[in-house]
Design an enzyme around this catalytic site. Structure first.
Site, PDB file in Angstrom:
ATOM      1  N   GLU A  94      19.967 -70.235 -35.007  1.00 51.84           N
ATOM      2  CA  GLU A  94      20.926 -68.882 -34.449  1.00 51.84           C
ATOM      3  C   GLU A  94      21.653 -69.822 -33.375  1.00 51.84           C
ATOM      4  OE1 GLU A  94      20.160 -64.947 -32.196  1.00 51.84           O
ATOM      5  OE2 GLU A  94      18.824 -66.479 -31.905  1.00 51.84           O
ATOM      6  N   LYS A 194      21.754 -58.932 -36.581  1.00 55.69           N
ATOM      7  CA  LYS A 194      20.732 -58.957 -35.746  1.00 55.69           C
ATOM      8  C   LYS A 194      20.627 -57.274 -35.189  1.00 55.69           C
ATOM      9  CE  LYS A 194      18.647 -61.385 -31.995  1.00 55.69           C
ATOM     10  NZ  LYS A 194      18.794 -62.542 -30.954  1.00 55.69           N
ATOM     11  N   CYS A 227      15.473 -64.510 -34.966  1.00 57.99           N
ATOM     12  CA  CYS A 227      14.839 -64.719 -33.271  1.00 57.99           C
ATOM     13  C   CYS A 227      14.006 -63.500 -32.872  1.00 57.99           C
ATOM     14  CB  CYS A 227      16.097 -65.071 -32.271  1.00 57.99           C
ATOM     15  SG  CYS A 227      15.681 -65.840 -30.939  1.00 57.99           S
TER      16      CYS A 227
END
EC number: 3.5.1.12
Length: 525
Positions: A94, A194, A227
């Site tokens: 990321e 995300k 993440c």
């Protein structure tokens, strides 16, 4: 029941750490799992990215591309290296291309236009002029095609919207933190935007959660998330409710936080809990606490964690298409093992076993005026844990909070001059995110005072053989075993026994830093 909540298991393999060899490549530092026909070669790259000197400043698209091409040049080198080693899929971290700490306005020149791969079939390398502002996508597509491998990368993307759209931002566009997936011929296969942003003012949260799954000819279905998503039900857990998803690609920019949430800890725990292969690529900025990548299977990990090296790191490993499952706890209880038998007797409420277990040898331990260990409170991970000291060569201690009771049955070959404690937390975590956790953790304290328990440490000398267990009210429990020098260990056995979830470990390779059962109650977030 979820795969995380099924009966567990004796783990038969040890973890393995990736080690550097000339040329910057990393390969496993121990024998591979027994060869099977149905296997594939995976690669993840921990990238030391080139960052904007002033991410708050406005810049041109040309200047933004100049910076991003520097990072993409490194990506291209790693794809070439991975291709020589036979990699069939590679994952990049990321924020690895554009960086971080932008505002919504300052990141705009770094964004590529992103068509929906589900409505538009497109090969950016072969059709570079089909859409404007897609230079990054074009390079990634060409890398995948040249390397003849699936490629997963993270970039910032933009999507124009109309004022008639009730969710459209005032500037007329959505900005997303996006993972993209390219096939080995360079075709854009899918994207993931995300959902659980971590203080990312530059990006929007998608109006609907992307549950992105892509298919490969070499390993079947892969799930995708990013993440902070790993701590939440959507999309991470919901993806894995599809029993055909046995692999996850996971770009991350994770800041390590010990003693419970170092990058490799949560990655490893997630792979074990859900019986999957997790391909995790972290960014490499040690000064920011950002390192820790790996290829994690339920039985073995190939990982990299370095706070010293300024360089990026490539990990390549061969893993099974069908991750080896865990042997039934019922078939591996070790009833002939006196130590495990004592654990079972404690669960059954045998008073003689309890008496024996509490017969602690205290020759090297602080003296207490009572037979019971004193409880105390200390901050760990910004939460108020209740703890008891773990003294002496052997014993059984327990500590409770809000209905969760954690137990430790332990033996120690020698008693080091260090303080260890067993801690419990059952509540809503509210710092740097809001989520409900149940935690049982055996930790080495930062010093000899109770107030040092919960501090971040990476070195330890204390050796233990132990059973750690608790009466968890969730089936989503992530086992974590970390020893001195940021080394991952594999539990010997873990699972449900008499409504208690337990972890057993003997024969640590080095001093214990953390042994934890980290439970998530998603419905109470």
């Amino acid at each position: 029941m979820s795969r995380a909540g099924r009966q567990l298991a004796l783990l038969l393999c040890s973890c393995c750490v990736a080690v550097a060899i000339p040329g910057g490549l990393a390969e496993e530092g121990c024998p591979a799992e027994p060869h099977q026909a149905s296997r594939y070669v995976a690669a993840v790259y921990e990238h030391q990215s080139f960052l904007s000197p002033d991410p708050l400043a406005l810049t041109s698209r040309e200047q933004a591309l100049e910076l991003m091409h520097r990072n993409l040049d490194v990506y291209e080198q790693q794809v070439t290296t991975a291709a020589r080693k036979g990699a069939q899929i590679i994952v990049f971290p990321e924020d690895g291309i554009h960086g971080f700490n932008f505002t919504r306005t300052s990141i705009y020149p770094f964004l590529d236009f992103m068509p929906s791969p589900r409505s538009v079939r497109w090969n950016p390398c072969l059709e570079p002029h089909r859409f404007n502002d897609t230079e990054v996508l074009q390079r990634l597509s060409c890398m995948a095609m040249k390397g003849e491998m699936f490629l997963v990368a993270n970039l910032g993307t933009k999507q124009p919207c109309h004022s008639s759209d009730p969710g459209c931002p005032s500037d007329g566009r959505y900005q997303f933190n996006t993972n993209v997936v390219f096939s080995s011929n360079g075709t854009l296969v899918d994207r993931y935007r995300k959902h659980n942003l971590y203080f990312e003012a530059a990006f929007d949260t998608p109006l609907e959660v992307d549950h992105t799954v892509f298919d490969t000819p070499f390993a079947g279905k892969f799930g995708v998330f990013t993440c902070f998503d790993i701590l939440f039900f959507d999309p991470a857990v919901r993806l894995l409710q599809d029993s055909e998803v046995k692999h996850v690609v996971y770009p991350t920019a994770w800041m390590n936080q010990l003693p419970l949430l170092a990058a490799i800890q949560i990655q490893r725990g997630f792979a074990i809990a859900f019986v999957i292969n997790l391909l995790a690529a972290n960014i490499h900025h040690p000064s920011l606490g950002m390192t820790g990548s790996g290829i994690h299977t339920p039985l073995k990990s190939f990982w990299h964690h370095s706070m010293d090296s300024p360089e990026g790191h490539l990990i390549i490993a061969e893993v099974a298409r069908n991750p080896p499952g865990l042997i039934s706890a019922g078939n591996a209880t070790g009833k002939t093992d006196p130590f495990h038998r004592k654990f079972l007797q404690l669960l059954a409420g045998d008073p003689y076993s309890e008496k024996d277990a509490q017969d602690v040898h205290c020759d090297a331990a602080p003296k207490s005026t009572t037979n019971a260990s004193p409880t105390f409170n200390s901050e760990m991970m910004y939460d108020n844990f209740t703890l008891v000291p773990v003294w002496g060569r052997d014993g059984h201690v327990h500590v409770c909070a809000h209905g969760l009771c954690c137990h430790l049955l332990y033996q120690r070959p020698t008693v080091s001059q260090e303080l260890y404690a067993l801690g419990v937390f059952d509540g809503l975590h509210t710092v740097h995110g809001t989520y409900y956790v149940q935690v049982c953790a055996l930790v080495k304290c930062g010093g000899l005072g109770f107030d040092t328990c919960g501090q971040e440490i990476t070195e330890a000398m204390g050796m233990f053989e132990f059973h750690l267990w608790g009466n968890f009210s969730t089936s989503y429990i992530f086992p974590m075993l970390l020893t001195s020098g940021m080394m991952l260990e594999t539990p010997d056995q873990l699972g449900w026994e008499s409504d208690q979830y337990f972890l057993k470990k003997r024969g640590l390779s080095s001093g214990l830093v953390t042994a934890a059962l980290y439970g998530r109650l998603y419905e109470r977030d």
